[in-house]
Design an enzyme around this catalytic site. Structure first.
Site, mmCIF file in Angstrom:
data_model
loop_
_atom_site.group_PDB
_atom_site.id
_atom_site.type_symbol
_atom_site.label_atom_id
_atom_site.label_comp_id
_atom_site.label_asym_id
_atom_site.label_seq_id
_atom_site.Cartn_x
_atom_site.Cartn_y
_atom_site.Cartn_z
ATOM 1 N N ASP A 183 0.852 -1.189 0.000
ATOM 2 C CA ASP A 183 0.000 0.000 0.000
ATOM 3 C C ASP A 183 0.892 1.245 0.000
ATOM 4 O O ASP A 183 1.649 1.469 0.944
ATOM 5 C CB ASP A 183 -0.888 -0.020 1.247
ATOM 6 C CG ASP A 183 -2.070 0.926 1.143
ATOM 7 O OD1 ASP A 183 -2.197 1.603 0.110
ATOM 8 O OD2 ASP A 183 -2.867 0.978 2.094
ATOM 9 N N ASP A 184 0.825 2.030 -1.062
ATOM 10 C CA ASP A 184 1.571 3.303 -1.173
ATOM 11 C C ASP A 184 3.083 3.103 -1.338
ATOM 12 O O ASP A 184 3.850 4.035 -1.096
ATOM 13 C CB ASP A 184 1.337 4.194 0.054
ATOM 14 C CG ASP A 184 -0.016 4.864 0.054
ATOM 15 O OD1 ASP A 184 -0.891 4.419 -0.692
ATOM 16 O OD2 ASP A 184 -0.208 5.835 0.808
ATOM 17 N N CYS A 199 -5.968 4.520 -3.766
ATOM 18 C CA CYS A 199 -6.232 3.167 -3.273
ATOM 19 C C CYS A 199 -7.508 2.538 -3.823
ATOM 20 O O CYS A 199 -7.465 1.502 -4.505
ATOM 21 C CB CYS A 199 -6.307 3.186 -1.746
ATOM 22 S SG CYS A 199 -4.841 3.845 -0.924
ATOM 23 N N HIS A 216 -11.107 -1.941 1.424
ATOM 24 C CA HIS A 216 -11.358 -0.565 0.965
ATOM 25 C C HIS A 216 -12.226 -0.520 -0.290
ATOM 26 O O HIS A 216 -12.041 0.339 -1.157
ATOM 27 C CB HIS A 216 -10.030 0.171 0.720
ATOM 28 C CG HIS A 216 -10.146 1.659 0.924
ATOM 29 N ND1 HIS A 216 -9.135 2.546 0.627
ATOM 30 C CD2 HIS A 216 -11.174 2.429 1.398
ATOM 31 C CE1 HIS A 216 -9.506 3.781 0.914
ATOM 32 N NE2 HIS A 216 -10.741 3.739 1.378
ATOM 33 N N HIS A 253 1.472 2.309 4.268
ATOM 34 C CA HIS A 253 0.570 3.468 4.369
ATOM 35 C C HIS A 253 0.753 4.140 5.730
ATOM 36 O O HIS A 253 0.974 3.455 6.739
ATOM 37 C CB HIS A 253 -0.873 2.996 4.192
ATOM 38 C CG HIS A 253 -1.847 4.055 3.839
ATOM 39 N ND1 HIS A 253 -2.226 5.047 4.723
ATOM 40 C CD2 HIS A 253 -2.563 4.289 2.699
ATOM 41 C CE1 HIS A 253 -3.123 5.838 4.155
ATOM 42 N NE2 HIS A 253 -3.352 5.406 2.917
ATOM 43 N N HIS A 279 -0.222 1.784 -6.135
ATOM 44 C CA HIS A 279 0.129 2.987 -6.905
ATOM 45 C C HIS A 279 1.457 3.500 -6.384
ATOM 46 O O HIS A 279 2.119 2.827 -5.581
ATOM 47 C CB HIS A 279 -0.958 4.073 -6.790
ATOM 48 C CG HIS A 279 -1.421 4.309 -5.386
ATOM 49 N ND1 HIS A 279 -0.624 4.887 -4.431
ATOM 50 C CD2 HIS A 279 -2.604 4.040 -4.766
ATOM 51 C CE1 HIS A 279 -1.264 4.961 -3.292
ATOM 52 N NE2 HIS A 279 -2.477 4.437 -3.463
ATOM 53 N N LYS A 323 1.687 9.503 -5.700
ATOM 54 C CA LYS A 323 0.314 9.130 -5.383
ATOM 55 C C LYS A 323 -0.656 10.281 -5.669
ATOM 56 O O LYS A 323 -0.372 11.437 -5.360
ATOM 57 C CB LYS A 323 0.231 8.744 -3.905
ATOM 58 C CG LYS A 323 -1.173 8.443 -3.406
ATOM 59 C CD LYS A 323 -1.171 8.074 -1.937
ATOM 60 C CE LYS A 323 -2.581 7.818 -1.417
ATOM 61 N NZ LYS A 323 -2.588 7.378 -0.003
#
Length: 572
Positions: free
Chosen positions: A27-28, A67, A128, A282, A335, A359
């Site tokens: 994530d991220d 996300c 999510h 994240h 991403h 992002k």
């Protein structure tokens, strides 16, 4: 009878070839945060080993720079706006577990197709994609309603609000405005009450108390949601049951790892699909004490190195159960790294290497270029590097093909199977054009001219960095997709990524003889692409985004929702 017997043998043979499928998504994470993508200061030995033993993609691209839409596209193999999981303006990701927006029930995920092919299907980690539609128990957007047999993790996503000591993140600007309005109204009411007490105004006390009640109702209407973000959003679920509310961040990583390893052991006789959707990296960058202070890049670097360790433990579980050679493994990020994530001491977001942007930016490479690593020993060549344009949406048709299924024929599927490319049977990606969106706004498009080998990128819209020239939109969370925060380019910007991957030198008719021809060809492809679009109900509309108490997942009696691991209720 002979025909039936032959058909049975064919099905058994096909089943024997079905690999286990392990999909791991960070994530991220910035593409420049991994050793196998050029980082020499962060230690990521387990992911690097995965790349050495498999195939590494250098032009792997997210379908969206945030996300929720990126993951919707990944799960369905189609751009997120086709399912209403992106926005024209305003909110660009789901904000609440208690909202009614989410991945529509009529969307088909790769999990649903693999489930039909006899796979056990599990999701561990972040979802999510929404939870409920009309009631607290309908679970219309829940993973178990989208093809997963088992779910353990966060139905929402990590945010700063999950950490008691961090500043608010969920709709922080709106929250600040509402608080200011409340203070102004309260001050006005105190002034009216004082004036009445002093006999300066001739208003009845009944009217004063009625107005005070309205001010209180205004305050309660927004504080019921924004005042308890940690309790409403930062929860863990096992299948349909809330097991921890609010979640204890310090032990979440170990719980996720335990669940992933347990799932592999339970389903080792396969075939299984396991999607490990990591909460790392994240913000708020929750890192266990074993990794805090161990990297050269502060808390973010510590979190990356802990993430690598988690990936290593999951890969060890695959090997210890004798599944390495029968498991198709994939690692990526949803991403690019979050450039605007920082505090007064350090950078809290990822590094996107040589690529511009991050992002939230749908056009610049740094927002959408992500790691792409595949391993299947004995089937995919070890150590191979592919420089062809590919997409996260390609994973959908890839795993469906490996499982022996068929992609849906009743809708547009934007992804293309990577099996021939990964195995070396195809020289080029099936993507001649790829379209890069920020929300519902087309920001850029790329053209891979396979005849010449040149890779062109046309930008129609770019964000305005703040401060100017900074490379990001500091102070804004992420860059906007439209409005005053972007620049419309007419004529568009043109880059040749094969020679200028950093997008530092825009071409002009004077510097590139093919400028007009390339822009015209890409423009034609854009028009053809737009003919495939059709209106769908927007999942990020204000009515779907707003928190609704009757939709809020809860353990215990609402609003006194509180429990420890596995539903052991505790006093609030």
């Amino acid at each position: 009878m002979v025909g039936l017997l032959l058909r049975t043998c064919e099905l058994r043979a096909a089943g024997a070839l079905q690999p286990n499928i392990l999909l791991i998504m960070a994530d991220d994470l910035g593409i420049g945060d991994l050793g196998c993508y050029g980082n020499s200061t962060l230690r990521t030995p387990h992911i690097d080993r995965l790349a050495e033993e498999g195939v590494r993609l250098t032009q792997h691209l997210a379908a969206a720079p945030l996300c929720t839409p990126s993951r919707a596209a990944f799960l369905t193999g189609r751009h997120s706006f086709r399912s209403g999981m992106d926005a024209s303006d305003g909110y660009r990701a789901l904000q609440w577990n208690g909202g009614s927006g989410g991945l529509p029930e009529n969307e088909t995920t790769f999990a649903r197709i693999l489930q039909q092919q006899g796979y056990a299907t599990g999701l561990i980690g972040k979802w999510h994609q929404g939870v409920n539609c009309e009631s607290r128990v309908d679970h219309c957007h829940h993973p178990l309603n989208h093809g997963f047999d088992y779910f353990y993790g966060m139905p929402f996503t990590l945010v700063n609000d999950c950490h008691p000591d961090r500043p608010p993140e969920v709709d922080a600007a709106t929250r600040a405005k509402l608080w200011r309005y409340t203070q102004m109204l309260a001050l006005g009411m105190l002034t009216v009450a004082a004036s009445k007490a002093c006999g300066l105004i001739s208003v009845s006390w009944k009217a004063v108390m009625g107005a005070a009640g309205l001010v209180f109702l205004f305050f309660a209407s927004w504080y019921a949601s924004f005042g308890f973000v940690r309790r409403w959003n930062c929860i863990l679920m096992r299948n349909h049951d809330v097991t921890e509310q609010p979640m204890v961040l310090e032990r979440t990583a170990s719980l996720m790892l335990k669940e992933a390893v347990s799932y592999i052991e339970r389903n080792k006789h396969g075939p299984f699909l396991l999607f490990v959707s990591l909460l790392h990296v994240h913000i708020p960058l929750v890192t266990t004490k074993e990794f805090r202070g161990e990297s050269q890049h502060g808390l973010y670097g510590d979190n990356v190195e802990e993430m690598d360790w988690l990936v290593g433990e999951i890969l060890n579980a695959v090997e210890e159960n004798g599944l390495k050679n029968t498991t198709f493994t994939y690692f990526t990020s949803d991403h690019g790294g979050h450039l605007e994530a920082r505090d007064e001491h350090s950078q809290l977001g990822g590094w996107n290497g040589i690529y511009r942007g991050g992002k939230g930016m749908g056009g610049w490479e740094g927002g959408i270029r992500v790691p792409g690593i595949f391993r299947w020993p004995g089937v995919l060549p070890a150590g191979r590097v592919i420089h062809e344009p590919t997409s996260l949406m390609d994973v959908f048709p890839t795993v469906v093909q490996l499982a022996g299924g068929q992609v849906p024929q009743d809708r547009v599927i934007d992804g293309r199977s990577l099996v021939p490319l990964l195995q070396g049977a195809a020289e080029h990606s099936e993507h001649e054009f790829l379209f890069h969106y920020c929300g519902k706004h087309l920001h850029a498009a790329r053209w891979h001219d396979k005849d010449s080998g040149r890779l062109w990128k046309v930008h129609y819209v770019t964000p305005r960095f703040h401060p100017e020239g900074a490379g990001a939109c500091y102070g804004q969370g992420v860059c906007p997709c439209s409005g005053e925060g972007v620049t419309q380019h007419n004529p568009p910007l043109l880059f040749e990524l094969s020679r200028d991957p950093s997008e530092a030198r825009p071409l002009t008719p004077g510097s590139e003889p093919l400028y007009h021809a390339v822009v015209a060809r890409v423009g034609q492809a854009v028009e053809e692409h737009r003919e495939t679009l059709s209106p769908v109900p927007p999942q990020f509309s204000l009515s779907n985004i707003l928190w609704k108490p009757w939709l809020q997942p809860c353990c215990g009696i609402f609003p006194f929702c509180s429990c420890t691991q596995d539903g052991d209720h505790r006093e609030t």
